[in-house]
Design an enzyme around this catalytic site. Structure first.
Site, PDB file in Angstrom:
ATOM      1  N   HIS A  37      22.952  -7.398 -13.089  1.00 57.03           N
ATOM      2  CA  HIS A  37      22.055  -6.092 -13.056  1.00 57.03           C
ATOM      3  C   HIS A  37      22.013  -5.800 -11.527  1.00 57.03           C
ATOM      4  O   HIS A  37      22.789  -6.237 -10.754  1.00 57.03           O
ATOM      5  CB  HIS A  37      20.785  -6.829 -13.390  1.00 57.03           C
ATOM      6  CG  HIS A  37      20.517  -8.201 -12.993  1.00 57.03           C
ATOM      7  ND1 HIS A  37      20.071  -8.223 -11.682  1.00 57.03           N
ATOM      8  CD2 HIS A  37      20.455  -9.338 -13.326  1.00 57.03           C
ATOM      9  CE1 HIS A  37      19.807  -9.551 -11.392  1.00 57.03           C
ATOM     10  NE2 HIS A  37      19.926 -10.250 -12.314  1.00 57.03           N
ATOM     11  N   GLN A  38      20.895  -4.889 -11.147  1.00 62.82           N
ATOM     12  CA  GLN A  38      20.667  -4.356  -9.983  1.00 62.82           C
ATOM     13  C   GLN A  38      20.598  -5.508  -8.951  1.00 62.82           C
ATOM     14  O   GLN A  38      20.982  -5.228  -7.865  1.00 62.82           O
ATOM     15  CB  GLN A  38      19.650  -3.481 -10.059  1.00 62.82           C
ATOM     16  CG  GLN A  38      19.640  -2.374  -8.958  1.00 62.82           C
ATOM     17  CD  GLN A  38      21.013  -1.613  -8.965  1.00 62.82           C
ATOM     18  OE1 GLN A  38      21.450  -1.173  -9.833  1.00 62.82           O
ATOM     19  NE2 GLN A  38      21.384  -1.305  -7.657  1.00 62.82           N
ATOM     20  N   GLY A  39      20.199  -6.532  -9.214  1.00 64.58           N
ATOM     21  CA  GLY A  39      19.778  -7.799  -8.178  1.00 64.58           C
ATOM     22  C   GLY A  39      21.394  -8.225  -7.721  1.00 64.58           C
ATOM     23  O   GLY A  39      21.247  -8.310  -6.558  1.00 64.58           O
ATOM     24  N   HIS A  40      22.179  -8.336  -8.582  1.00 63.47           N
ATOM     25  CA  HIS A  40      23.836  -8.797  -8.223  1.00 63.47           C
ATOM     26  C   HIS A  40      24.295  -7.544  -7.061  1.00 63.47           C
ATOM     27  O   HIS A  40      24.793  -7.781  -6.330  1.00 63.47           O
ATOM     28  CB  HIS A  40      24.271  -8.942  -9.401  1.00 63.47           C
ATOM     29  CG  HIS A  40      24.056  -9.961 -10.238  1.00 63.47           C
ATOM     30  ND1 HIS A  40      23.525  -9.683 -11.525  1.00 63.47           N
ATOM     31  CD2 HIS A  40      24.253 -11.417 -10.159  1.00 63.47           C
ATOM     32  CE1 HIS A  40      23.053 -11.036 -12.176  1.00 63.47           C
ATOM     33  NE2 HIS A  40      23.388 -12.061 -11.124  1.00 63.47           N
ATOM     34  N   LYS A  78      15.512 -14.739  -4.929  1.00 67.15           N
ATOM     35  CA  LYS A  78      14.733 -14.975  -6.241  1.00 67.15           C
ATOM     36  C   LYS A  78      14.872 -16.495  -6.550  1.00 67.15           C
ATOM     37  O   LYS A  78      13.850 -17.141  -6.828  1.00 67.15           O
ATOM     38  CB  LYS A  78      15.158 -14.691  -7.308  1.00 67.15           C
ATOM     39  CG  LYS A  78      14.444 -14.494  -8.677  1.00 67.15           C
ATOM     40  CD  LYS A  78      14.655 -13.750  -9.899  1.00 67.15           C
ATOM     41  CE  LYS A  78      16.089 -13.936 -10.522  1.00 67.15           C
ATOM     42  NZ  LYS A  78      15.897 -15.489 -11.151  1.00 67.15           N
ATOM     43  N   MET A 131      14.091  -9.081 -10.922  1.00 67.28           N
ATOM     44  CA  MET A 131      15.390  -8.793 -11.647  1.00 67.28           C
ATOM     45  C   MET A 131      16.080 -10.167 -12.111  1.00 67.28           C
ATOM     46  O   MET A 131      16.393 -11.100 -11.037  1.00 67.28           O
ATOM     47  CB  MET A 131      16.232  -8.043 -11.109  1.00 67.28           C
ATOM     48  CG  MET A 131      15.990  -6.548 -11.021  1.00 67.28           C
ATOM     49  SD  MET A 131      17.020  -5.696 -12.075  1.00 67.28           S
ATOM     50  CE  MET A 131      16.287  -3.932 -11.792  1.00 67.28           C
ATOM     51  N   SER A 132      16.317 -10.193 -13.366  1.00 64.14           N
ATOM     52  CA  SER A 132      17.020 -11.731 -13.796  1.00 64.14           C
ATOM     53  C   SER A 132      17.914 -11.448 -14.926  1.00 64.14           C
ATOM     54  O   SER A 132      17.427 -10.605 -15.940  1.00 64.14           O
ATOM     55  CB  SER A 132      15.622 -12.636 -14.056  1.00 64.14           C
ATOM     56  OG  SER A 132      16.372 -13.684 -14.779  1.00 64.14           O
TER      57      SER A 132
END
Ligand code: PAF
Length: 282
Positions: free
Chosen positions: A34-37, A151, A186-187
């Site tokens: 996702h965007q976090g990555h 996170k 985000m997760s």
């Protein structure tokens, strides 16, 4: 983007890049990207010549078989995301035997007690599993820099400790939490929430913002009580733990001492989905 499924071909490729003097940034993941990555890859691309990632759902860091089974997996979609992001030069998708040649078991680590706080109390063996797979990945990839999301702040601090203790020649970087529009961190686990649950879960971030407002204005026990009260009123949510801890030792505090940095940590079950978040207090 190059895709490596075998340890041998990946190692040959890394060796060639090293010989050419390339600086390598690495962001390991468990997929369901996702965007976090993407924010990890973006940070890596600014400081390195090449960015590598890995996708491996690491069984030894799951203390709960159902959680491992339900962990979202979608390699095809992950590969599309990686191609589109344009940050990643090579991705490693190892077999279990590449990372665990002697069978699926964790090493036992001493992280100077960091492993016994918070997640360590609720997920026994989790950090031994994380340590085992991260050590192996860092040894195989030998990056100059490696990137982990804030996170999982406790994981980040523990990986810094692992690298310090094993004297691995890699610099660890923490990357700020990437949030959905409503503030939810985000997760990969967010995929398991319904649209309503996703919206309702913004209460976790909103609570952390309130805690930041209350910081050094009311006492720690008063803050703890207010957080408990907030979640008592939330249908379908159970507060597993909330604590304010020293950022260095990760030990829970009952008082704000001068000269220390503090962070609020929270874990909430939204039905059976376990959501984790934290915030530096200032
Ligand atoms: O944060 C994660 O995704 C995992 O814990 C990690 C660091 C890739 C190890 O499996």
């Amino acid at each position: 983007m190059k895709i490596f499924k075998s340890k041998k071909t990946f190692h040959d490729y890394i060796e060639r890049q090293r010989e050419m003097g390339k600086k390598i940034g690495f962001a390991p993941t468990m997929g369901a990207l996702h965007q976090g990555h993407i924010s990890l890859y973006e940070a890596a691309s600014k400081e390195n010549d090449l960015v590598f990632s890995s996708i491996f759902v690491n069984p030894t860091q799951f203390n709960n078989a159902a959680d491992l089974e339900k962990y979202p997996r979608n390699i095809e979609n992950d590969l599309k995301i990686l191609e589109n992001s344009d940050y990643v030069d090579a991705v490693y998708i190892p077999e279990v035997s590449d990372l665990y040649p002697d069978g699926l078991k964790s090493k036992s680590y001493d992280f100077d007690g960091l492993e016994n706080e918070m997640e360590g109390k609720f997920r026994p063996g989790h950090f031994d599993g994380v340590g085992t797979v991260v050590e192996e990945l860092l040894l195989q990839v030998q990056p100059d820099n490696a990137y982990f999301g804030e996170k999982d702040f406790q994981q980040l601090v523990i990986i810094e400790k692992l690298v310090e203790k094993l004297k691995l020649p890699v610099k660890i970087h923490g990357v700020a939490i990437y949030r959905e529009k409503n503030g939810l961190a985000m997760s990969s686990r967010n995929e398991r929430l319904s649209a309503e649950q996703r919206e309702a879960s913004k209460i976790i971030y909103e609570t952390l913002l309130k805690v930041n407002d209350w910081f050094r204005i009311i006492t720690v026990p008063e803050i703890n009580q207010r957080v408990k009260d907030i979640f008592e009123d939330q249908r379908g949510m159970v507060l597993e733990y909330f604590e304010i801890s020293d950022e260095q030792t990760l030990k829970e505090t009952d008082f704000f001492y001068k000269g220390h940095n503090y962070r609020a940590f929270i874990v909430v079950f939204v039905n059976e989905v376990r959501l984790i978040d934290n915030m530096h207090l200032e």
